[in-house]
Scaffold this motif. Structure first.
Motif, short mmCIF file in Angstrom:
data_model
loop_
_atom_site.label_atom_id
_atom_site.label_comp_id
_atom_site.label_asym_id
_atom_site.label_seq_id
_atom_site.Cartn_x
_atom_site.Cartn_y
_atom_site.Cartn_z
N LEU A 52 0.94 -1.21 -0.03
CA LEU A 52 -0.10 0.22 -0.74
C LEU A 52 1.19 1.59 0.01
N HIS A 53 2.03 1.24 0.72
CA HIS A 53 2.90 2.13 0.41
C HIS A 53 4.39 1.74 -0.11
N ALA A 54 4.01 1.63 -1.91
CA ALA A 54 5.67 1.58 -2.66
C ALA A 54 6.11 2.49 -2.30
N GLU A 55 6.35 3.88 -2.27
CA GLU A 55 7.21 4.35 -1.45
C GLU A 55 7.95 4.54 -0.76
N VAL A 56 7.79 3.61 0.27
CA VAL A 56 8.44 3.08 1.77
C VAL A 56 9.30 2.69 1.56
N VAL A 57 11.36 3.46 1.94
CA VAL A 57 12.54 2.52 1.50
C VAL A 57 12.51 1.56 3.15
N VAL A 58 13.00 1.20 3.34
CA VAL A 58 13.22 0.67 4.22
C VAL A 58 14.93 0.03 4.26
N ARG A 59 16.42 0.44 5.31
CA ARG A 59 17.08 0.44 4.97
C ARG A 59 18.14 -0.57 6.57
N GLY A 60 18.81 -0.89 6.05
CA GLY A 60 19.70 -2.11 7.25
C GLY A 60 20.98 -0.86 7.66
N ALA A 61 21.63 -2.15 8.56
CA ALA A 61 22.65 -0.63 9.49
C ALA A 61 23.69 -0.16 8.68
N ASP A 62 23.85 -1.04 7.11
CA ASP A 62 25.18 -0.09 5.92
C ASP A 62 24.11 0.87 5.84
N GLY A 63 23.26 0.85 5.17
CA GLY A 63 22.32 2.52 4.79
C GLY A 63 21.60 1.67 3.46
N GLN A 64 22.12 0.59 3.22
CA GLN A 64 21.37 -0.35 2.29
C GLN A 64 19.68 0.10 1.96
#
Length: 364
Positions: free
Chosen positions: A241-253
């Motif tokens: 429902l939120h295609a624009e969400v970005v989840v990053r790890g500790a390395d920023g990726q």
């Protein structure tokens, strides 16, 4: 149980005509007996010798036996003695008929072998018919009583079996009702426990979710988890429902969904402070993810508990402690302190380190 049987409750039975055995070696004697006893309406069985009479007695019962005394081979006295030796005919009335003149010896011998009467020929038909009729009535009444007793026994047995079956049915119904009531109460208790748990989880300020092991399907998420990153960290479906969400790890990726806390915890990995950052609609935040496997209890299967500690703000831990104090009242161990001793310094010096963020215990 039913009461004692009454006359109205006696089972109806029918008694067939009885048998009368006529034993005489002279055909004219048998004809005379048949003509005399025919008005009684019973079955007349004839035998022309003592041996033939004994053969009839092997398979049939008789109301009376009219036995001639003088017969060739086996006379009436010998035949009567053998009749009395057999259990089946031991009590059958025997009336001796003879053309011999009356004498003390023949009569005594007749009564000695079990005769009930001793008549001389020629006899009076009415008297003979009357005497035999008495034994016929007695035999019919005895047979009737025996059949009624047997029918009554069978009726009582059927009634007893019916009452027993009815008692068993009622007991089974009562046991089923009790089991159903106990199950209903148990289910109601489980529902109350679940409602209580849901209420507790909903009121906690820490984002929490209960997740189905393996599939990653979210069974329950509290309000805090639903409001964090648009629910994308607590529901796998929310990212659709939120295609624009970005989840990053500790390395920023950026992390694929399979590498995010929800799915990693569902696959059996125990998370111990795994840090992830998220971006959604211009908002940003950071969380520390913790997970634990809850065992089976209260009829529910194993469930994964996922906790997402929001560390976006330096005072996140203090706000968590304040929320817990609001739920449970003053905590003596924390009285007079602004934050728990174990957490002091955890967030005061800036964002936490990414080292040692989680413990990978993924099941093979």
């Amino acid at each position: 149980m039913s009461g004692a049987p009454t006359r109205e409750r006696l089972p109806a039975v029918t008694v067939e005509p009885t048998r009368i055995l006529l034993v005489d070696d002279q055909p004219e004697g048998l004809l005379a007996l048949e003509a005399t006893l025919a008005p009684l309406g019973q079955r007349l069985v004839v035998a022309r010798s003592g041996r033939e009479a004994l053969r009839h007695l092997l398979t049939q019962d008789f109301a009376a036996i009219l036995l001639d005394v003088v017969m060739p081979g086996m006379d009436g006295f010998e035949t009567a003695a053998l009749i009395r030796e057999r259990e089946r005919s031991r009590h059958t009335p025997i009336l001796f008929l003879t053309a011999l003149s009356r004498g003390q010896l023949p009569e005594l011998r007749a009564y000695a072998v079990g005769a009930v009467d001793y008549l001389l020929k020629p006899y009076e038909p009415e008297i003979l018919r009357s005497k035999v009729g008495v034994f016929v009535d007695l035999h019919r009444k005895t047979t009737l009583v025996r059949k009624q007793a047997e029918a009554l026994r069978q009726t009582q047995q059927r009634e007893h079996e019916h009452e027993l079956a009815e008692a068993v049915r009622r007991a089974d119904e009562e046991r089923a009702r009790v089991r159903e009531e106990l199950l209903r109460r148990e289910m109601e208790s489980h529902r109350n426990q679940q409602r209580w748990l849901e209420a507790v989880l909903a009121a906690l300020p820490t984002p929490l979710a209960l997740v189905e092991p393996g599939s990653g399907r979210t069974l329950l998420a509290n309000r805090a988890a639903q409001g964090l990153a648009g629910g994308c960290l607590a529901y796998r479906e929310a990212q659709g429902l939120h295609a624009e969400v970005v989840v990053r790890g500790a390395d920023g990726q950026p992390l694929p969904q399979a590498a995010q806390p929800l799915m990693r915890a569902a696959q059996g990995e125990v998370l111990q402070g795994l840090r992830v950052d998220w971006e959604l609609g211009g908002q940003r935040g950071s969380v520390r993810a913790y997970s634990a496997l809850l065992p089976k209890m209260y009829g529910r299967p194993e469930t994964v508990l996922l906790a997402l500690l929001d560390v976006s703000h330096p005072d996140a831990t203090a706000r968590l402690a304040e929320g817990l104090r609001h739920l449970a009242g003053p905590v003596p161990a924390l009285a007079g302190k602004e934050r728990p001793p174990a957490l002091e310094g955890d967030l005061a010096e800036g964002p936490p380190s990414t080292e040692g963020e989680h413990l990978d215990t993924r099941k093979d």
